[in-house]
Design a protein around this motif. Structure first.
Motif, mmCIF file in Angstrom:
data_model
loop_
_atom_site.group_PDB
_atom_site.id
_atom_site.type_symbol
_atom_site.label_atom_id
_atom_site.label_comp_id
_atom_site.label_asym_id
_atom_site.label_seq_id
_atom_site.Cartn_x
_atom_site.Cartn_y
_atom_site.Cartn_z
ATOM 1 N N GLU A 141 -11.931 -0.990 -8.895
ATOM 2 C CA GLU A 141 -13.031 -1.075 -10.274
ATOM 3 C C GLU A 141 -14.420 -1.237 -9.762
ATOM 4 O O GLU A 141 -14.703 -1.967 -8.963
ATOM 5 C CB GLU A 141 -12.679 -2.029 -11.087
ATOM 6 C CG GLU A 141 -11.212 -2.307 -11.494
ATOM 7 C CD GLU A 141 -10.830 -3.482 -12.572
ATOM 8 O OE1 GLU A 141 -11.817 -4.010 -13.035
ATOM 9 O OE2 GLU A 141 -9.616 -3.695 -12.353
ATOM 10 N N GLY A 142 -15.266 -0.613 -10.495
ATOM 11 C CA GLY A 142 -16.802 -0.771 -10.482
ATOM 12 C C GLY A 142 -17.339 0.087 -9.242
ATOM 13 O O GLY A 142 -16.761 1.296 -9.157
ATOM 14 N N GLU A 143 -18.154 -0.318 -8.427
ATOM 15 C CA GLU A 143 -18.932 0.535 -7.450
ATOM 16 C C GLU A 143 -17.757 1.112 -6.464
ATOM 17 O O GLU A 143 -16.649 0.485 -5.934
ATOM 18 C CB GLU A 143 -19.842 -0.361 -6.648
ATOM 19 C CG GLU A 143 -21.097 -0.589 -7.209
ATOM 20 C CD GLU A 143 -22.084 0.338 -7.510
ATOM 21 O OE1 GLU A 143 -21.796 1.442 -6.835
ATOM 22 O OE2 GLU A 143 -22.765 0.256 -8.678
ATOM 23 N N GLY A 144 -17.852 2.501 -6.281
ATOM 24 C CA GLY A 144 -17.001 3.159 -5.293
ATOM 25 C C GLY A 144 -15.644 3.776 -5.875
ATOM 26 O O GLY A 144 -14.858 4.247 -5.314
ATOM 27 N N ALA A 145 -15.291 3.188 -7.414
ATOM 28 C CA ALA A 145 -14.226 3.730 -7.992
ATOM 29 C C ALA A 145 -14.159 5.435 -7.885
ATOM 30 O O ALA A 145 -15.216 5.679 -8.508
ATOM 31 C CB ALA A 145 -13.962 3.139 -9.264
ATOM 32 N N GLY A 146 -12.847 5.797 -7.469
ATOM 33 C CA GLY A 146 -13.134 7.330 -7.862
ATOM 34 C C GLY A 146 -13.547 8.021 -6.284
ATOM 35 O O GLY A 146 -13.495 9.274 -6.222
ATOM 36 N N ARG A 147 -14.400 7.150 -5.565
ATOM 37 C CA ARG A 147 -15.015 7.688 -4.471
ATOM 38 C C ARG A 147 -14.516 7.256 -3.341
ATOM 39 O O ARG A 147 -14.316 8.028 -1.913
ATOM 40 C CB ARG A 147 -16.444 7.555 -4.357
ATOM 41 C CG ARG A 147 -17.221 8.126 -5.570
ATOM 42 C CD ARG A 147 -18.537 7.986 -5.488
ATOM 43 N NE ARG A 147 -19.340 6.998 -5.182
ATOM 44 C CZ ARG A 147 -19.475 6.032 -6.203
ATOM 45 N NH1 ARG A 147 -19.268 6.365 -7.451
ATOM 46 N NH2 ARG A 147 -20.090 4.727 -5.705
ATOM 47 N N VAL A 148 -14.070 5.978 -3.044
ATOM 48 C CA VAL A 148 -13.402 5.545 -1.841
ATOM 49 C C VAL A 148 -12.043 5.779 -1.840
ATOM 50 O O VAL A 148 -11.340 5.966 -2.720
ATOM 51 C CB VAL A 148 -13.703 3.846 -1.767
ATOM 52 C CG1 VAL A 148 -15.245 3.689 -1.838
ATOM 53 C CG2 VAL A 148 -13.041 3.270 -2.811
ATOM 54 N N PRO A 149 -11.580 5.786 -0.234
ATOM 55 C CA PRO A 149 -10.061 5.993 -0.057
ATOM 56 C C PRO A 149 -8.992 5.102 -0.740
ATOM 57 O O PRO A 149 -9.669 3.787 -0.956
ATOM 58 C CB PRO A 149 -9.844 6.181 1.387
ATOM 59 C CG PRO A 149 -11.364 6.184 1.822
ATOM 60 C CD PRO A 149 -12.215 5.631 0.843
ATOM 61 N N ARG A 150 -7.895 5.465 -1.414
ATOM 62 C CA ARG A 150 -7.030 4.696 -2.146
ATOM 63 C C ARG A 150 -5.798 4.610 -1.424
ATOM 64 O O ARG A 150 -4.769 4.554 -1.901
ATOM 65 C CB ARG A 150 -6.671 5.011 -3.341
ATOM 66 C CG ARG A 150 -7.945 4.956 -4.296
ATOM 67 C CD ARG A 150 -7.776 5.126 -5.743
ATOM 68 N NE ARG A 150 -6.819 4.754 -6.209
ATOM 69 C CZ ARG A 150 -5.976 4.681 -7.603
ATOM 70 N NH1 ARG A 150 -6.443 5.790 -8.313
ATOM 71 N NH2 ARG A 150 -5.165 3.959 -7.850
ATOM 72 N N ASP A 151 -5.876 4.431 0.075
ATOM 73 C CA ASP A 151 -4.613 4.638 0.947
ATOM 74 C C ASP A 151 -5.222 3.373 2.197
ATOM 75 O O ASP A 151 -6.201 2.692 2.062
ATOM 76 C CB ASP A 151 -4.170 5.853 1.237
ATOM 77 C CG ASP A 151 -5.543 6.744 2.093
ATOM 78 O OD1 ASP A 151 -6.511 6.065 2.552
ATOM 79 O OD2 ASP A 151 -5.159 7.880 1.731
ATOM 80 N N GLU A 152 -4.590 3.736 3.087
ATOM 81 C CA GLU A 152 -4.923 2.636 4.312
ATOM 82 C C GLU A 152 -6.340 3.197 4.969
ATOM 83 O O GLU A 152 -6.575 2.281 5.986
ATOM 84 C CB GLU A 152 -3.457 2.858 5.324
ATOM 85 C CG GLU A 152 -2.436 2.251 4.604
ATOM 86 C CD GLU A 152 -1.619 1.924 5.860
ATOM 87 O OE1 GLU A 152 -1.805 1.714 6.984
ATOM 88 O OE2 GLU A 152 -0.263 1.562 5.817
ATOM 89 N N ARG A 153 -6.553 4.141 4.564
ATOM 90 C CA ARG A 153 -8.099 4.426 5.348
ATOM 91 C C ARG A 153 -9.244 3.508 4.466
ATOM 92 O O ARG A 153 -10.370 3.232 5.016
ATOM 93 C CB ARG A 153 -8.494 5.773 4.811
ATOM 94 C CG ARG A 153 -7.810 6.862 5.566
ATOM 95 C CD ARG A 153 -8.011 8.172 5.307
ATOM 96 N NE ARG A 153 -7.776 8.518 3.883
ATOM 97 C CZ ARG A 153 -8.148 9.575 3.128
ATOM 98 N NH1 ARG A 153 -9.124 10.455 3.525
ATOM 99 N NH2 ARG A 153 -8.020 9.669 1.981
ATOM 100 N N HIS A 154 -8.904 2.967 3.367
ATOM 101 C CA HIS A 154 -9.737 1.835 2.786
ATOM 102 C C HIS A 154 -10.194 0.940 3.610
ATOM 103 O O HIS A 154 -9.469 0.271 4.362
ATOM 104 C CB HIS A 154 -9.181 1.128 1.470
ATOM 105 C CG HIS A 154 -10.261 0.490 0.403
ATOM 106 N ND1 HIS A 154 -10.599 -0.478 0.871
ATOM 107 C CD2 HIS A 154 -10.600 1.013 -0.728
ATOM 108 C CE1 HIS A 154 -11.674 -1.043 -0.058
ATOM 109 N NE2 HIS A 154 -11.680 0.016 -1.121
ATOM 110 N N LEU A 155 -11.495 0.470 3.753
ATOM 111 C CA LEU A 155 -12.337 -0.295 4.667
ATOM 112 C C LEU A 155 -11.574 -2.038 4.649
ATOM 113 O O LEU A 155 -11.383 -2.414 5.558
ATOM 114 C CB LEU A 155 -13.710 -0.417 4.418
ATOM 115 C CG LEU A 155 -14.520 -1.178 5.679
ATOM 116 C CD1 LEU A 155 -14.124 -0.937 6.846
ATOM 117 C CD2 LEU A 155 -15.744 -1.073 5.424
#
Length: 304
Positions: free
Chosen positions: A57-71
């Protein structure tokens, strides 16, 4: 100890709060960092089975990976590996306030959140000290200024030593009132680093060494010296073509006697004020102005 768990168990969960940071602060390139009162909140939990679940939610929502690539998850995995603990399925929920790619340490905050969260999940069974946590977090950025400030809070001085990262925390002067002028446009750290020369004149290196030492004194003991102490010849002049609007704001503020610098790799501007105010005539078009406290607690984790 009888009954002590040997690894994180399904259902274990922690909440982590990590602050934004501003690195360099003018002359302290890749060395000085300040924690700011703007935070990302992360919940990291151990799930059943394999894989992971990511919510943002918030900053990065819809742009950052939503799998194990998430930092955050990559940092948590690295922590399990560093501690010698078996990997586990993880659930991640992020509520982000730190703007991405603006020079406010969002990537360092994500790495620190994953590492501190994983350390809390592992707890006494696979302990990691702060030096190991800093070393892990700095490895994601390639330098420790943001990571150290995010981890410890306050003002930090960081350096490399015998292949590891080190840092000391200092208490900023209580009168300090930072103001962030957060740019609407983003900037790539990699791209702005590409503008830096491989060599600089010896006179410029000496100039920055003096200003960096003075800046530590100004930030902790004598804020009246901040304008002189934030002068820089090492990186900001070379990066001006990447964000002329940022450079113009910095120039205007400094001409008015405000100790303004490019925050990190930019394009956000950080004004180190004593009253949280900016000149009335300043054109802030393209920037969101936020008066911020200095975060003195650093990364915090609690079990839920």
């Amino acid at each position: 100890m009888a009954g002590e768990r040997t690894a994180a168990a399904a259902g274990d969960a922690v909440r982590v709060r990590v602050p934004a940071t501003s690195a360099n602060l003018g002359p302290g390139f890749d060395t000085l960092g300040l924690a700011l009162g703007m935070w990302d909140d992360v919940e990291l939990a151990v799930g059943d089975g394999d894989g992971c679940v990511v919510e943002v939610e918030g900053e990065g929502a819809g742009r950052v990976p939503r799998d194990e690539r998430h930092l955050v998850l990559r940092a948590a995995r690295a922590t399990f590996d560093r501690a010698g603990a078996p990997r586990a399925a993880l659930r991640l929920r992020c509520r982000n306030l730190i703007p991405h790619s603006r020079g406010l340490g969002s990537s360092a905050a994500a790495a620190v959140a994953g590492i501190v969260g994983a350390r809390a999940l592992l707890a006494a069974s696979h302990p990691l000290d702060d030096e190991a946590v800093l070393d892990l977090a700095a490895g994601f950025d390639g330098h420790a200024d943001n990571a150290a400030a995010c981890l410890h809070g306050g003002l930090v001085v960081s350096w490399g030593h015998e292949g590891a990262w080190r840092a000391v925390r200092l208490s900023p002067h209580p009168a300090l009132r930072p103001v962030a002028l957060i740019a609407e446009r983003s900037s790539s750290t990699e791209a702005t680093r590409g503008l830096l020369p491989d060599r600089v004149p010896h006179t410029d290196a000496a100039y920055n060494a003096a200003r960096s030492a003075l800046l530590v004194h100004a930030l902790t003991n004598d804020p009246s010296l901040l304008l002189e102490a934030t002068e820089d010849r090492l990186h900001q002049p070379y990066r001006r073509p990447a964000y002329p609007e940022t450079a113009a704001v910095v120039d205007h503020l400094r001409a008015e006697g405000v100790a303004a610098v490019v925050s990190g790799a930019g394009p956000t501007v950080l004004a180190l004020t004593l009253d949280g105010r900016l000149p009335d005539a300043l054109d802030t078009s393209g920037f969101t102005v936020r008066a911020l406290d200095v975060d003195t607690a650093g990364a915090r984790a609690e079990h839920v």
